[in-house]
Design a protein around this motif. Structure first.
Motif, PDB file in Angstrom:
ATOM      1  N   LEU A 131      -5.019  -1.137  -7.079  1.00  0.00           N
ATOM      2  CA  LEU A 131      -4.862  -2.608  -6.302  1.00  0.00           C
ATOM      3  C   LEU A 131      -6.403  -3.460  -7.036  1.00  0.00           C
ATOM      4  O   LEU A 131      -5.577  -4.930  -7.208  1.00  0.00           O
ATOM      5  N   LYS A 132      -6.795  -2.760  -6.970  1.00  0.00           N
ATOM      6  CA  LYS A 132      -8.108  -3.893  -7.722  1.00  0.00           C
ATOM      7  C   LYS A 132      -7.697  -3.658  -9.426  1.00  0.00           C
ATOM      8  O   LYS A 132      -8.189  -4.749  -9.081  1.00  0.00           O
ATOM      9  N   LEU A 133      -7.510  -2.955  -9.819  1.00  0.00           N
ATOM     10  CA  LEU A 133      -6.718  -2.861 -10.747  1.00  0.00           C
ATOM     11  C   LEU A 133      -6.641  -4.616 -11.409  1.00  0.00           C
ATOM     12  O   LEU A 133      -5.900  -5.461 -12.412  1.00  0.00           O
TER      13      LEU A 133
ATOM     14  N   THR B 160      -7.943  -2.725 -20.196  1.00  0.00           N
ATOM     15  CA  THR B 160      -8.743  -1.733 -18.764  1.00  0.00           C
ATOM     16  C   THR B 160      -7.751  -0.157 -18.953  1.00  0.00           C
ATOM     17  O   THR B 160      -8.646   0.933 -19.324  1.00  0.00           O
TER      18      THR B 160
ATOM     19  N   GLU C   2       1.311  -1.287   0.244  1.00  0.00           N
ATOM     20  CA  GLU C   2      -0.134   0.372   0.174  1.00  0.00           C
ATOM     21  C   GLU C   2       1.017   0.679  -0.438  1.00  0.00           C
ATOM     22  O   GLU C   2       0.948   2.025  -0.584  1.00  0.00           O
TER      23      GLU C   2
ATOM     24  N   ARG D 119      -2.420  -6.008   0.305  1.00  0.00           N
ATOM     25  CA  ARG D 119      -1.837  -4.625   0.402  1.00  0.00           C
ATOM     26  C   ARG D 119      -1.346  -4.777   1.791  1.00  0.00           C
ATOM     27  O   ARG D 119      -0.408  -3.497   1.510  1.00  0.00           O
TER      28      ARG D 119
ATOM     29  N   ASN E 187      -5.224  -6.740  -9.106  1.00  0.00           N
ATOM     30  CA  ASN E 187      -5.897  -8.130  -8.613  1.00  0.00           C
ATOM     31  C   ASN E 187      -4.901  -8.372  -7.112  1.00  0.00           C
ATOM     32  O   ASN E 187      -4.497  -8.935  -6.898  1.00  0.00           O
TER      33      ASN E 187
ATOM     34  N   ARG F 131      -4.400 -11.913 -16.120  1.00  0.00           N
ATOM     35  CA  ARG F 131      -3.728 -11.167 -15.609  1.00  0.00           C
ATOM     36  C   ARG F 131      -3.397  -9.039 -15.956  1.00  0.00           C
ATOM     37  O   ARG F 131      -3.500  -8.548 -16.035  1.00  0.00           O
TER      38      ARG F 131
ATOM     39  N   THR G   6      -4.927  -6.604  -4.110  1.00  0.00           N
ATOM     40  CA  THR G   6      -5.938  -6.198  -2.855  1.00  0.00           C
ATOM     41  C   THR G   6      -6.073  -7.103  -1.520  1.00  0.00           C
ATOM     42  O   THR G   6      -5.689  -6.178  -0.399  1.00  0.00           O
ATOM     43  N   LYS G   7      -5.058  -7.982  -1.487  1.00  0.00           N
ATOM     44  CA  LYS G   7      -5.364  -9.050  -1.023  1.00  0.00           C
ATOM     45  C   LYS G   7      -3.611  -8.867   0.122  1.00  0.00           C
ATOM     46  O   LYS G   7      -3.598  -8.985   0.852  1.00  0.00           O
TER      47      LYS G   7
ATOM     48  N   ASP H  18      -6.345   2.285  -3.788  1.00  0.00           N
ATOM     49  CA  ASP H  18      -8.046   1.312  -4.183  1.00  0.00           C
ATOM     50  C   ASP H  18      -8.229   1.329  -5.948  1.00  0.00           C
ATOM     51  O   ASP H  18      -7.911  -0.768  -6.336  1.00  0.00           O
ATOM     52  N   ASN H  19      -8.249   1.752  -6.727  1.00  0.00           N
ATOM     53  CA  ASN H  19      -8.627   1.429  -7.814  1.00  0.00           C
ATOM     54  C   ASN H  19      -7.130   0.584  -8.283  1.00  0.00           C
ATOM     55  O   ASN H  19      -7.050  -0.304  -9.166  1.00  0.00           O
TER      56      ASN H  19
END
Lengths: 271, 283
Positions: free
Chosen positions: A122-124, A182, A97, A131, A126, A175, A128-129, A119-120
């Motif tokens: 991390l999401k894009l 995107t 993070e 972090r 993959n 990924r 997030t886990k 957040d964006n």
């Protein structure tokens, strides 16, 4: 959207070692392009000129109408993000993070905006886990995604990925493919160096081929991967399905698996 | 029969880790064979290599249970001599470079110097290996001036030059262009012909299909499949574990879906060309 132009650009490292010799490249804003070619061809030096880490020793590099020679690397980094070939050259924070948040913080964005971007990103990617993880507790291939996320969080118009496919497994390649799609939908310009010919064929419409410090050809996958002179010059190989079709003396433009299947079935049915 | 390497019920956990990085590992590695190791990232491939070389736990610390034998003797009993027996090429070539040598030539010679070998002999061996790995033109360069791909070849050369009987090679081609990748595989093939035992971690399954004798598949810290390459790489169920199968296998599967009668899926170019030739003749 800014076009990226290299005009008669050369670069010599100290000691007069010429790494890139008089190249001309024009990448339109929003384009998704791959750079491929032999090791030592000057690919990384070329992209480092695109983000101002290196300034051409001859010629010019223009981002829109900004000449990189007139700006600092920090100024250019607002327009062009660069993911290093070796993630360990880039990572210096103790959590995923904080690594991703560093760039946006340096841009003096509000805390809420920094959080949104982290957040964006991390999401894009993959992640997030992961972090709260220390990046150095993650495998090299995942660390690469940490550096990609850090650059995505900068929200630059142009992004450069230097060999993101190196060491990636199937899941990693998927990924990456999703990230590219995107970013393309967001009208970003993405320039990717890769040695994975299957990945290149499946993810890019345009390719620049480099060999011996020069650009030797630009074109679509079909134009590149059936031009044996170019492939030989740049130490490349055809994608496997193209190579099989070539051995079978089938249509000389197959680069995708589905086309290969159709051609082979037709050939068997006709014989 | 003594195996070159043997693991009996090996479980290893890194320091401070919550769960093992390798679980209940049982493995028998035979002399002169090339073993391809595949598995998704984080499945334990690099840890497996570290265990087989003894870095885990001797360098990384942590807890290891079970037994590891090298040519029938406990790995730990070799102490420092293990570096003569087993060569190890790191995944990240930056890790391999000593950082204390000024030129690529000196870097490749460094290990031999440590073994206390004659200078003339060192020069001869280094030149020979640098020619084999096609890095002669880099001889006078600083190891830190190299591109990632060039550094990867220097790292490989610096291990091969030590002439170990067993080689553990962790993703040696990840940063190499396609033709250089093929040439590294040809070098590995040559080493195999010299009866070296090779354990090779690679994501380029198409090349593993061409060159490996056997495959070891890892998932979630365990071996989930092991065996002769064609048997393993034609197993479509491996995709459920995020394993990439050879392009030839995927192409063959699509041909089967399109109506071709195929029994065991081919995994190499020659196998699929043979198959298509037979179908052309109506066999």
């Amino acid at each position: 959207m800014k076009d990226l132009i290299l005009k008669d650009a050369s670069f010599s490292y100290p000691g007069d070692f010429l790494a890139v010799d008089n190249i001309n490249i024009k990448i339109k804003g929003g384009e998704n392009i791959a750079i491929i070619g032999q090791n030592g061809a000057g690919k990384t030096t070329t992209v480092k000129m695109m983000n101002g880490l290196l300034k051409p020793t001859k010629g010019d590099v223009l981002i829109g109408n900004l000449n990189t020679k007139d700006y600092t690397t920090a100024q250019i980094s607002r327009y062009v993000g660069y993911v290093f070939q070796n993630p360990d050259d880039q990572i210096f924070h103790s959590t995923v993070e904080s690594e991703i948040a560093f760039g946006p913080k340096m841009m003096k964005l509000t805390e809420a905006e920094v959080k949104k971007r982290v957040d964006n990103a991390l999401k894009l990617t993959n992640l997030t886990k992961e972090r709260e993880e220390n990046p150095y507790n993650l495998p090299l291939s995942i660390r690469k995604f940490v550096t990609i996320a850090a650059v995505i969080a900068m929200d630059t118009e142009i992004l450069i990925f230097d060999e993101p496919t190196a060491g990636q497994d199937e899941v990693g390649n998927e990924r990456l493919s999703n990230i590219l799609k995107t970013l393309h939908l967001q009208n970003k310009t993405v320039i990717t160096i890769s040695h994975d010919m299957e990945f290149v064929v499946n993810n890019f419409e345009n390719i620049i081929v480099m060999a011996k410090k020069k650009v030797v050809k630009s074109g679509t996958p079909k134009e590149i991967f059936w031009d044996f002179e170019t492939l030989e010059k740049a130490n490349l190989k055809q994608p496997i399905v193209s190579d099989i079709c070539r051995s079978l003396k089938l249509n000389n433009s197959v680069v995708h698996m589905d086309d290969a299947v159709n051609q082979i079935i037709k050939e068997i049915n006709n014989s | 029969m003594d195996y070159e390497l043997e693991c009996k019920d090996v479980t290893y956990t890194y320091p401070l880790a919550q769960k093992p990085a390798i679980k209940e590992l049982n493995l028998k590695i035979e002399k002169g064979k090339l073993y391809g190791v595949i598995g998704e990232n984080g499945s334990g491939k690099t840890t497996l290599c570290s265990i087989l070389r003894g870095f885990a736990p001797s360098f990384y610390k942590g807890d290891l249970t079970g037994e590891i034998l090298v040519q029938g003797k406990a790995l730990a009993s070799y102490k420092d001599q293990i570096s003569r027996k087993i060569g190890y090429v790191f995944q990240n070539p930056f890790t391999q470079i000593s950082g204390i040598k000024n030129t690529v030539f000196e870097e490749v010679a460094y290990g031999l110097e440590n073994f206390g070998i004659d200078v003339e002999e060192i020069e001869k061996k280094v030149i020979n290996i640098m020619q084999l790995t096609d890095i002669m033109e880099l001889a006078e360069k600083s190891p830190f001036e190299l591109s990632g791909g060039q550094m990867q070849r220097v790292a490989l050369a610096s291990v091969i030059v030590l002439e170990p009987e067993i080689l553990i090679i962790d993703e040696p081609t990840s940063q190499l262009d396609p033709q250089s990748t093929e040439s590294v595989f040809k070098i590995i093939k040559k080493l195999k012909e010299e009866k070296k035992t090779i354990i090779l971690v690679e994501h380029k399954v198409d090349l593993l299909a061409e060159y490996s004798d056997e495959m070891i598949v890892l998932h979630d810290s365990k071996i989930i499949k092991q065996g002769e390459s064609r048997e393993v790489l034609s197993d479509l169920s491996l995709r459920e574990y995020g394993i990439r199968l050879p392009e030839v296998t995927l192409l063959s599967e699509k041909l089967r879906e399109a109506g071709l009668d195929i029994d065991q899926l081919p995994i190499t170019k020659n196998q699929i060309l043979d198959l298509i030739e037979k179908k052309r003749k109506g066999e």
